[in-house]
Design a protein around this motif. Structure first.
Motif, PDB file in Angstrom:
ATOM      1  N   ARG A   9      12.244  -6.041  10.318  1.00  0.00           N
ATOM      2  CA  ARG A   9      10.891  -6.089  10.901  1.00  0.00           C
ATOM      3  C   ARG A   9       9.996  -7.103  10.202  1.00  0.00           C
ATOM      4  NH1 ARG A   9      11.833  -3.294  15.378  1.00  0.00           N
ATOM      5  NH2 ARG A   9      11.456  -1.060  15.241  1.00  0.00           N
ATOM      6  N   SER A  18      -9.896   5.220   2.006  1.00  0.00           N
ATOM      7  CA  SER A  18      -9.279   5.128   3.327  1.00  0.00           C
ATOM      8  C   SER A  18      -9.997   6.101   4.252  1.00  0.00           C
ATOM      9  CB  SER A  18      -7.788   5.478   3.230  1.00  0.00           C
ATOM     10  OG  SER A  18      -7.194   5.379   4.498  1.00  0.00           O
ATOM     11  N   SER A  57       7.091  -0.205   7.963  1.00  0.00           N
ATOM     12  CA  SER A  57       8.381  -0.169   8.644  1.00  0.00           C
ATOM     13  C   SER A  57       9.466   0.348   7.703  1.00  0.00           C
ATOM     14  CB  SER A  57       8.782  -1.564   9.128  1.00  0.00           C
ATOM     15  OG  SER A  57      10.050  -1.471   9.763  1.00  0.00           O
ATOM     16  N   ASP A  94       0.845  -1.190   0.000  1.00  0.00           N
ATOM     17  CA  ASP A  94       0.000   0.000   0.000  1.00  0.00           C
ATOM     18  C   ASP A  94       0.881   1.240   0.000  1.00  0.00           C
ATOM     19  OD1 ASP A  94      -2.654   1.440   0.602  1.00  0.00           O
ATOM     20  OD2 ASP A  94      -1.387   2.108   2.262  1.00  0.00           O
TER      21      ASP A  94
END
Ligand SMILES: NC(=O)c1ccc[n+]([C@@H]2O[C@H](COP(=O)([O-])OP(=O)(O)OC[C@H]3O[C@@H](n4cnc5c(N)ncnc54)[C@H](OP(=O)(O)O)[C@@H]3O)[C@@H](O)[C@H]2O)c1
Length: 303
Positions: free
Chosen positions: A277, A165, A272, A63
């Motif tokens: 991560r 969104s 991140s 995204d």
């Protein structure tokens, strides 16, 4: 099969996304908890490592947004040869003007932004285009210019699916409108406002992408250096930390497991700027969290 890589079907787009998706805001724009250094976006080399780590792990959803400054450009620069490996969702309505962003939801601005994203992403078609709502979403919905521009771009073959969104009652309104294939909403242990919206999307076959699943880092070890400061939900974060023995990673494991158990969520867009991560979150999601621990956590947050 690892929980993070479980594919969740989105009936409206006839495709499945991995439960763990990737939010590419952090690789393009300074963002997140803390001061300048903590928030600083990575350099090109580091962003390249993060993006490859995402695909190497098997994640198939990224995204981004035209307002995430370097994000779209970096995705194409580093992943163009791997474009077939992921579904790309981007956004329009908020625009980049580094180091700031501005909002323009007019028909013309949105059409231009979609064309800019296509050029930036060096592609003929964008999988999912979402409205990047700003300070006055109700006005934008009522005026309808953004959706009209997106639908025209869809008719012209530039966009496959439409998304938005947004949160709360306005999200409900958009879900019920039937115009959208995917909704991106905020949801985490500390803020479950969109719970009913998630269930409604499931009923209607609409995909649900979750942002702020880790409450922008509050539900992670990132919060530990900030415990002497004031922040929203501080009391609950402290109580949750106590529940997991003060271990920030266990807080993340708990937060991820809470999201995983919701069948209405298609994918969580964890962001991140660090390549390590990705594997860490896949492993944390794999940890067994007992029903008892999760119930205790819910008692704390719903108190
Ligand atoms: N309006 C919108 O549409 C909108 C708004 C916000 C976000 N988003 C989307 O949602 C994505 C996620 O954004 P978010 O910031 O709200 O949410 P988040 O995923 O809740 O939190 C991301 C933060 O958590 C940290 N983090 C991730 N995994 C961690 C771990 N295992 N341990 C410690 N820290 C960890 C990251 O820091 P490190 O960089 O240090 O790893 C990052 O700053 C964005 O990339 C974007 O795609 C959309």
């Amino acid at each position: 099969m690892k929980r993070a890589l479980e594919k969740r079907e989105i009936p409206r787009i006839g495709a499945a996304v991995t439960f763990l998706g990737f939010g590419a805001l952090e690789i393009g724009r300074d963002w997140g908890l803390g001061d300048g250094r903590e928030r600083q976006k990575p350099d090109d080399r580091q962003a390249e490592k993060v993006l490859h780590a995402v695909l190497d792990a098997g994640i198939n959803l990224i995204d981004t947004a035209s307002a995430y400054h370097r994000s779209e450009e970096r995705i194409v620069k580093f992943l163009s040869s791997r474009r077939h490996e992921f579904i790309l969702a981007t956004k329009c309505g908020e625009h980049s003007k580094e180091p700031d962003t501005y909002y323009d939801f007019s028909y013309r601005a949105v059409k231009e932004s979609i064309d800019r994203s296509l050029k930036q992403l060096q592609t003929d078609v964008i999988d999912i285009m979402q409205i990047h709502f700003g300070p006055d979403p109700e006005r934008v919905i009522d005026e309808g210019e953004t959706l009209a521009a997106m639908k025209d771009a869809q008719r012209e073959g530039k966009i496959r699916y439409l998304g938005a969104s947004i949160d709360g009652e306005l999200a409900t309104r958009l879900i019920e409108s039937g115009e959208f294939d995917v909704m991106q909403m905020g949801y985490n242990l500390l803020d479950q406002t969109n719970e009913k919206n998630i269930a409604l999307c499931r009923e209607k076959g609409i995909g649900v992408f979750i942002r702020s699943g880790l409450a922008a880092g509050l539900l992670s070890a990132r919060v530990l250096p900030h415990l002497n400061e004031q922040f929203k939900h501080k009391k609950k974060v402290l109580a949750l930390l106590e529940l997991v023995g003060g271990n920030g990673d266990q807080l993340t494991a708990l937060a991820l497991q809470f999201l995983y158990r919701n069948p209405g969520i298609s994918s969580i867009l964890v962001g991140s700027k660090r390549p390590e991560r990705i594997g860490q979150n896949i492993a944390l999601l794999q940890q067994e969290i007992s029903d008892h621990l999760l119930e205790k956590a819910l008692e704390i947050v719903n108190d």
